[in-house]
Design a protein around this motif. Structure first.
Motif, PDB file in Angstrom:
ATOM      1  N   ASN A 311      40.529  28.447  51.064  1.00 60.25           N
ATOM      2  CA  ASN A 311      39.474  29.427  51.358  1.00 60.25           C
ATOM      3  C   ASN A 311      39.747  30.179  52.660  1.00 60.25           C
ATOM      4  OD1 ASN A 311      38.078  28.858  49.054  1.00 60.25           O
ATOM      5  ND2 ASN A 311      36.458  27.666  50.031  1.00 60.25           N
ATOM      6  N   THR A 312      40.276  29.468  53.658  1.00 55.87           N
ATOM      7  CA  THR A 312      40.575  30.123  54.937  1.00 55.87           C
ATOM      8  C   THR A 312      41.607  31.224  54.749  1.00 55.87           C
ATOM      9  OG1 THR A 312      40.039  28.135  56.193  1.00 55.87           O
ATOM     10  CG2 THR A 312      41.454  29.761  57.264  1.00 55.87           C
ATOM     11  N   ALA A 313      42.674  30.913  54.007  1.00 52.06           N
ATOM     12  CA  ALA A 313      43.724  31.913  53.773  1.00 52.06           C
ATOM     13  C   ALA A 313      43.216  33.034  52.868  1.00 52.06           C
ATOM     14  CB  ALA A 313      44.954  31.243  53.157  1.00 52.06           C
ATOM     15  N   HIS A 314      42.480  32.653  51.831  1.00 54.12           N
ATOM     16  CA  HIS A 314      42.053  33.659  50.857  1.00 54.12           C
ATOM     17  C   HIS A 314      41.004  34.605  51.439  1.00 54.12           C
ATOM     18  CE1 HIS A 314      40.007  35.247  47.208  1.00 54.12           C
ATOM     19  NE2 HIS A 314      41.246  35.225  46.710  1.00 54.12           N
ATOM     20  N   SER A 315      40.077  34.112  52.218  1.00 49.71           N
ATOM     21  CA  SER A 315      39.011  34.964  52.757  1.00 49.71           C
ATOM     22  C   SER A 315      39.533  35.945  53.806  1.00 49.71           C
ATOM     23  CB  SER A 315      37.899  34.098  53.361  1.00 49.71           C
ATOM     24  OG  SER A 315      38.411  33.299  54.418  1.00 49.71           O
ATOM     25  N   GLY A 316      40.764  35.755  54.272  1.00 58.33           N
ATOM     26  CA  GLY A 316      41.361  36.717  55.195  1.00 58.33           C
ATOM     27  C   GLY A 316      42.058  37.856  54.482  1.00 58.33           C
ATOM     28  N   GLY A 317      42.019  37.843  53.143  1.00 58.38           N
ATOM     29  CA  GLY A 317      42.684  38.890  52.368  1.00 58.38           C
ATOM     30  C   GLY A 317      41.725  39.950  51.867  1.00 58.38           C
ATOM     31  N   PHE A 318      42.281  40.863  51.055  1.00 62.91           N
ATOM     32  CA  PHE A 318      41.494  41.991  50.552  1.00 62.91           C
ATOM     33  C   PHE A 318      41.783  42.195  49.074  1.00 62.91           C
ATOM     34  CE2 PHE A 318      42.200  42.607  55.045  1.00 62.91           C
ATOM     35  CZ  PHE A 318      40.944  42.991  55.526  1.00 62.91           C
ATOM     36  N   THR A 319      40.769  42.660  48.360  1.00 64.20           N
ATOM     37  CA  THR A 319      40.934  42.999  46.947  1.00 64.20           C
ATOM     38  C   THR A 319      40.709  44.502  46.787  1.00 64.20           C
ATOM     39  OG1 THR A 319      38.593  42.551  46.477  1.00 64.20           O
ATOM     40  CG2 THR A 319      40.129  40.729  46.194  1.00 64.20           C
ATOM     41  N   PHE A 320      41.287  45.052  45.726  1.00 70.76           N
ATOM     42  CA  PHE A 320      41.250  46.505  45.520  1.00 70.76           C
ATOM     43  C   PHE A 320      40.784  46.806  44.105  1.00 70.76           C
ATOM     44  CE2 PHE A 320      44.346  45.488  48.718  1.00 70.76           C
ATOM     45  CZ  PHE A 320      44.150  46.438  49.710  1.00 70.76           C
ATOM     46  N   THR A 321      40.005  47.867  43.985  1.00 72.31           N
ATOM     47  CA  THR A 321      39.569  48.355  42.683  1.00 72.31           C
ATOM     48  C   THR A 321      40.306  49.646  42.399  1.00 72.31           C
ATOM     49  OG1 THR A 321      37.377  47.383  42.999  1.00 72.31           O
ATOM     50  CG2 THR A 321      37.603  49.072  41.286  1.00 72.31           C
ATOM     51  N   GLY A 322      41.218  49.594  41.466  1.00 72.56           N
ATOM     52  CA  GLY A 322      42.040  50.762  41.171  1.00 72.56           C
ATOM     53  C   GLY A 322      42.873  51.134  42.384  1.00 72.56           C
ATOM     54  N   SER A 323      42.835  52.422  42.762  1.00 69.26           N
ATOM     55  CA  SER A 323      43.627  52.899  43.909  1.00 69.26           C
ATOM     56  C   SER A 323      42.753  53.125  45.142  1.00 69.26           C
ATOM     57  CB  SER A 323      44.343  54.211  43.529  1.00 69.26           C
ATOM     58  OG  SER A 323      43.385  55.191  43.133  1.00 69.26           O
ATOM     59  N   ALA A 324      41.505  52.623  45.086  1.00 64.61           N
ATOM     60  CA  ALA A 324      40.581  52.843  46.199  1.00 64.61           C
ATOM     61  C   ALA A 324      41.044  52.102  47.442  1.00 64.61           C
ATOM     62  CB  ALA A 324      39.182  52.376  45.801  1.00 64.61           C
ATOM     63  N   ILE A 355      35.426  32.827  39.140  1.00 66.09           N
ATOM     64  CA  ILE A 355      35.248  32.465  37.735  1.00 66.09           C
ATOM     65  C   ILE A 355      34.893  33.702  36.915  1.00 66.09           C
ATOM     66  CG2 ILE A 355      33.796  31.166  36.110  1.00 66.09           C
ATOM     67  CD1 ILE A 355      33.490  29.024  38.252  1.00 66.09           C
ATOM     68  N   ALA A 356      34.038  34.559  37.478  1.00 61.96           N
ATOM     69  CA  ALA A 356      33.553  35.735  36.733  1.00 61.96           C
ATOM     70  C   ALA A 356      34.598  36.827  36.642  1.00 61.96           C
ATOM     71  CB  ALA A 356      32.290  36.279  37.401  1.00 61.96           C
ATOM     72  N   ASP A 357      35.439  36.979  37.670  1.00 63.12           N
ATOM     73  CA  ASP A 357      36.360  38.125  37.703  1.00 63.12           C
ATOM     74  C   ASP A 357      37.630  37.767  38.460  1.00 63.12           C
ATOM     75  OD1 ASP A 357      37.608  40.551  37.753  1.00 63.12           O
ATOM     76  OD2 ASP A 357      36.035  41.613  38.860  1.00 63.12           O
ATOM     77  N   PRO A 358      38.739  37.534  37.754  1.00 64.84           N
ATOM     78  CA  PRO A 358      39.994  37.181  38.439  1.00 64.84           C
ATOM     79  C   PRO A 358      40.528  38.311  39.325  1.00 64.84           C
ATOM     80  CG  PRO A 358      40.387  37.562  36.098  1.00 64.84           C
ATOM     81  CD  PRO A 358      38.904  37.534  36.291  1.00 64.84           C
ATOM     82  N   SER A 359      40.033  39.538  39.140  1.00 74.56           N
ATOM     83  CA  SER A 359      40.513  40.628  40.000  1.00 74.56           C
ATOM     84  C   SER A 359      40.040  40.441  41.439  1.00 74.56           C
ATOM     85  CB  SER A 359      40.026  41.980  39.456  1.00 74.56           C
ATOM     86  OG  SER A 359      38.616  42.098  39.577  1.00 74.56           O
ATOM     87  N   LYS A 360      39.105  39.536  41.669  1.00 74.71           N
ATOM     88  CA  LYS A 360      38.623  39.264  43.016  1.00 74.71           C
ATOM     89  C   LYS A 360      39.529  38.292  43.773  1.00 74.71           C
ATOM     90  CE  LYS A 360      35.049  41.856  42.337  1.00 74.71           C
ATOM     91  NZ  LYS A 360      34.982  43.186  42.977  1.00 74.71           N
ATOM     92  N   ILE A 361      40.642  37.928  43.153  1.00 75.25           N
ATOM     93  CA  ILE A 361      41.624  37.078  43.822  1.00 75.25           C
ATOM     94  C   ILE A 361      42.498  37.962  44.694  1.00 75.25           C
ATOM     95  CG2 ILE A 361      43.600  35.545  43.482  1.00 75.25           C
ATOM     96  CD1 ILE A 361      42.341  34.659  40.847  1.00 75.25           C
ATOM     97  N   ALA A 362      42.591  37.625  45.970  1.00 74.28           N
ATOM     98  CA  ALA A 362      43.322  38.448  46.934  1.00 74.28           C
ATOM     99  C   ALA A 362      44.788  38.045  47.006  1.00 74.28           C
ATOM    100  CB  ALA A 362      42.684  38.327  48.312  1.00 74.28           C
ATOM    101  N   ALA A 363      45.648  39.068  47.122  1.00 73.02           N
ATOM    102  CA  ALA A 363      47.069  38.847  47.388  1.00 73.02           C
ATOM    103  C   ALA A 363      47.462  39.517  48.692  1.00 73.02           C
ATOM    104  CB  ALA A 363      47.918  39.374  46.239  1.00 73.02           C
ATOM    105  N   SER A 364      46.774  40.613  49.032  1.00 74.55           N
ATOM    106  CA  SER A 364      47.128  41.420  50.206  1.00 74.55           C
ATOM    107  C   SER A 364      46.340  40.961  51.432  1.00 74.55           C
ATOM    108  CB  SER A 364      46.811  42.893  49.932  1.00 74.55           C
ATOM    109  OG  SER A 364      46.943  43.662  51.112  1.00 74.55           O
ATOM    110  N   GLY A 365      46.997  41.030  52.564  1.00 73.82           N
ATOM    111  CA  GLY A 365      46.347  40.763  53.834  1.00 73.82           C
ATOM    112  C   GLY A 365      46.103  42.026  54.631  1.00 73.82           C
ATOM    113  N   ASN A 366      46.326  43.188  54.008  1.00 64.71           N
ATOM    114  CA  ASN A 366      46.181  44.481  54.672  1.00 64.71           C
ATOM    115  C   ASN A 366      45.223  45.334  53.855  1.00 64.71           C
ATOM    116  OD1 ASN A 366      46.453  47.080  55.745  1.00 64.71           O
ATOM    117  ND2 ASN A 366      48.643  46.806  56.191  1.00 64.71           N
ATOM    118  N   ALA A 367      44.120  45.749  54.468  1.00 62.87           N
ATOM    119  CA  ALA A 367      43.098  46.512  53.742  1.00 62.87           C
ATOM    120  C   ALA A 367      43.608  47.854  53.257  1.00 62.87           C
ATOM    121  CB  ALA A 367      41.875  46.718  54.634  1.00 62.87           C
TER     122      ALA A 367
END
Length: 482
Positions: A311-324, A355-367
């Motif tokens: 959670n510590t590592a993941h909450s420091g990341g960012f998720t993106f919707t499309g190209s926004a 659980i509801a949306d796997p797109s909310k899984i972060a890979a990037s650490g740069n917004a």
């Protein structure tokens, strides 16, 4: 003189008939559990004093003795108590080891590898929704595996508690039976006879008590026995003390409910703690109070620290919707729990958002960089990160390691304890068998020996019958002379 001769012959017939009956009893009970070999002890009748000296008056059975060595009984029961402890501990530890089923493709080590591999694959394709779906699936499987381990531990604890309760009830029942046999034996032997069959039955109960609780028997002058378990008196003459099981509620109560409340074995009313424990009772109580909680607390520590690290590592990341751009700050990957219900092996699960949306899984650490993979790489690197899990034992010792290393250490610890218990059970069983062989050499029935004794008693009986015939012939001769 003829009357005296007939009387002597008659006493011989009766005595050797009793000896034959005793031998027949031995042969009939050669395979009866707990039966002790008996022997008719012959003794001469009181002689008649005559002017020319003492004249014998025949033979009688002074007693029927039970062949038993108290020292060999004590040695057997000591070994039997140790074998009961070691054997039960081996069986329970094997069941505990089977919870993990390692090494296995369906075990924790493989599940952790697949979880880290999924993050590694996501770092190679940080924009891939499919890679995120795999991460979601591996995270769900990891949580279910922790949950399954905890469920199996609870099931094992429940069944062990049930066995412990049954053992306690059996000990109380045996104590009551021994006390009842004490009364019957003292009453039967008050006339000077020996209650052999009742003593055999009582010894059988004492043997079982030694296996269940390491009981020790003290012989009393009146023929009764006192029974000790631990440092407490279980049976004293006609009085038996009950044994009970009690869950110990900590005082003060902890902030979160305890899954594994310790149990205590109590004796008497008002109850006193039974100490020290021995036999199967000791093994059952040890597994319930120490082994299962020890495994569960280590799993809970691992689950809690896994959730915290991820959670510590993941909450420091960012998720993106499309190209926004910029991206949205990611939340927790796993459910962080609450103060009332903290994260444990039983509660570990994915966060509801994941659980509801796997797109909310972060890979990037740069917004501002959707293709950045630093978070995924950081989570993948947890595979080899050292000292990510730390656990302090009740003795104050600290156990640390990576997630996989800590789990393997846990499984190895259980495996070594199981192997040790198996070795101890093998040795204890061998010593018990040897002690029983020594005891059986004294009290056991050898049909070959009994047949030899039967032939000797039969010959003596036939000789006595011939003596009666000779006495009758002599009497006829005297009558004819008159």
């Amino acid at each position: 003189m003829n009357n005296g001769l007939l009387s002597i012959a008659r006493s011989a017939l009766v005595a050797h008939q009793t000896a034959l009956q005793t031998i027949a009893q031995n042969v009939a009970n050669a395979e009866t559990p707990g039966y002790s070999r008996q022997e008719a002890v012959l003794a001469p009748n009181t002689p008649l004093r005559m002017p020319y000296g003492n004249v014998g008056t025949g033979v009688n059975v002074s007693t029927v003795v039970r062949k038993r060595d108290l020292l060999l009984d004590e040695s057997f029961r000591n070994a039997n108590g140790q074998a009961g402890d070691a054997g039960m501990r081996r069986d329970l530890m094997q069941e505990l080891e089977a919870v993990f089923g390692e090494p296995s493709d369906a075990g924790m080590s493989n599940a952790l590898d697949q979880f880290w591999n999924a993050w590694s694959d996501l770092s190679a394709q940080p924009s891939s929704l499919a890679a995120r779906a795999v991460v979601q699936q591996r995270g769900r499987q990891l949580g279910q595996l922790f949950n399954g381990y905890d469920t199996q531990l609870t099931t094992l604890r429940t069944s062990t508690l049930e066995r412990l309760g049954n053992t306690v009830e059996r000990i109380s029942a045996l104590a009551t039976q021994v006390a009842d046999l004490n009364v019957r034996i003292v009453g039967a032997e008050s006339s000077g006879n020996s209650a052999n069959d009742l003593r055999d039955l009582r010894d059988l109960k004492l043997d079982e008590l030694s296996k269940l609780a390491g009981a020790r028997a003290l012989q009393q002058p009146d023929g009764s026995v006192s029974v000790l378990i631990g440092n407490s008196l279980l049976v004293d003459g006609a009085t038996a003390v009950s044994v009970s099981l009690q869950l110990e509620t900590p005082n003060p109560l902890p902030a979160t409910p305890l899954t594994d409340l310790p149990v205590r074995i109590q004796l008497g009313n008002p109850p006193d703690r039974l100490f020290p424990l021995a036999g199967e009772l000791k093994a059952l109580a040890t597994v319930v109070n120490s082994e299962i909680p020890g495994v569960r607390t280590r799993l809970d520590a691992m689950a809690s620290q896994l959730v915290s690290a991820v959670n510590t590592a993941h909450s420091g990341g960012f998720t993106f919707t499309g190209s926004a751009i910029p991206g949205v700050a990611a939340g927790n990957f796993f459910d962080p729990g609450t103060l009332a219900v903290p994260v444990s092996a039983a509660t570990l699960k994915l966060h509801s958002t994941i659980i509801a949306d796997p797109s909310k899984i972060a890979a990037s650490g740069n917004a501002s960089a959707p293709t950045d993979n630093t978070v995924a790489q950081a989570l993948s690197a947890l595979r080899t990160a050292e000292n990510t899990v730390s656990f302090t034992t009740p003795t104050g010792a600290t156990e640390t390691g990576s997630f996989v290393g800590f789990f393997r250490g846990l499984v190895t610890r259980v495996g070594l304890q199981t192997a040790s218990a198996n070795d101890e059970a093998t040795v204890a069983t061998t010593l018990t068998d040897q002690a029983d062989l020594r005891r059986q050499a004294v009290s056991g029935v050898s049909t070959d020996e009994e047949l030899v004794k039967m032939l000797r008693a039969q010959q003596s009986f036939q000789a006595a019958a011939k003596m009666i015939k000779v006495a009758e012939e002599m009497l006829d001769t005297l009558v004819n002379l008159v």
